[in-house]
Design an enzyme around this catalytic site. Structure first.
Site, PDB file in Angstrom:
ATOM      1  N   ASP A  95       0.928  -1.182   0.451  1.00 12.75           N
ATOM      2  CA  ASP A  95       0.249   0.118  -0.127  1.00 12.75           C
ATOM      3  C   ASP A  95       1.343   1.292   0.300  1.00 12.75           C
ATOM      4  OD1 ASP A  95       1.101  -0.094   2.363  1.00 12.75           O
ATOM      5  OD2 ASP A  95      -0.988  -0.169   4.064  1.00 12.75           O
ATOM      6  N   CYS A  98       4.947  -0.479   2.752  1.00  6.90           N
ATOM      7  CA  CYS A  98       6.180  -1.550   2.503  1.00  6.90           C
ATOM      8  C   CYS A  98       7.040  -1.265   2.924  1.00  6.90           C
ATOM      9  CB  CYS A  98       5.628  -2.254   1.598  1.00  6.90           C
ATOM     10  SG  CYS A  98       6.752  -1.913   0.061  1.00  6.90           S
ATOM     11  N   HIS A 204       8.781  -3.765  -3.675  1.00 12.05           N
ATOM     12  CA  HIS A 204       8.116  -4.282  -2.612  1.00 12.05           C
ATOM     13  C   HIS A 204       9.115  -4.596  -1.369  1.00 12.05           C
ATOM     14  CE1 HIS A 204       4.761  -5.584  -0.523  1.00 12.05           C
ATOM     15  NE2 HIS A 204       5.268  -6.504  -0.596  1.00 12.05           N
TER      16      HIS A 204
END
Length: 227
Positions: A95, A98, A204
């Site tokens: 979102d 991370c 990520h």
């Protein structure tokens, strides 16, 4: 989004401040309660990866985002490395928070304290601006303000600030073809602990543990919810 009514905005702000203080107090309480038990996990992944050579870390902001094909290949490469070294990822929400979620999981056994981690990192950036501003190709105040916002991606500058703030060596197992392992060490102090993250394709972060520590991690995570 803007508030529909000024009065509602005022109430929301007051409630938000109260909520933030409560979250901060809760995070500190949890950190004290879990620190001794969670310290038993420190170094476990490091022992498993002791044969890896790391590269020097250079703080930088996010600049390159890979396309879908590149990201897919990178993910396969990261998965293979996790399997080789017997590691598992505690996957956190993608979102925009991370990096802070993964750090929170390593620090407190839960990704849910990411707001507190972000606040502490931003405080570090503000207090020691001269240490970090040379890595940021924009007005530093603008950069710092951007980093206060939930959903704003963390970068290698915030990783360095997190290492400095929490006195931790942050170790990244990456998906990069020519860079498997990156270490971020704190400035001006020896690291007191290690935080292990996976880093996929510049987009990520997840939290890393050894497979054998799976039960220990989730036992501590369950205990967290008792507070």
């Amino acid at each position: 989004m803007t508030d529909l009514y000024q009065h509602e905005g005022s109430c929301s702000s007051s409630t938000s401040i109260s909520s933030d203080r409560s979250e901060t107090d809760n995070d500190r309480m949890i950190a004290v309660a879990l620190s001794q038990e969670y310290a038993n996990l420190d170094g476990a992944v490091g022992r498993r990866l002791s044969s890896l050579s790391s590269i020097p870390h250079v703080p930088r902001i996010n600049s390159f985002i890979p396309n879908i094909n590149e990201a897919s290949h990178d993910h396969q490469r990261l998965t293979q490395r996790l399997n080789v070294y017997g590691l598992f990822e505690v996957k956190v929400s993608g979102d925009g928070n991370c990096q802070f979620r993964a750090l929170s999981d390593q620090l407190y056994g839960s990704p849910e304290h990411h707001k507190y981690v972000r606040k502490e990192v931003v405080k570090q950036l503000k207090e020691f601006q001269t240490v970090y501003e040379g890595y940021v190709p924009m007005k530093f105040k603008q950069y710092r303000k951007k980093m206060t916002k939930s959903g704003e991606w963390g970068d290698h500058v915030t990783l360095q600030a997190a290492a400095d703030k929490f006195g931790a060596k942050i170790c990244l197992l990456t998906s990069f073809r020519d860079t498997c392992f990156i270490e971020i060490v704190p400035h001006n102090q020896p690291p007191q602990r290690e935080l292990w993250l996976s880093f996929w394709s510049e987009v990520h972060y997840n939290s890393l543990y050894e497979l054998q520590d799976l039960k220990i991690h989730y036992k501590l995570k369950k205990k967290h919810w008792l507070f």
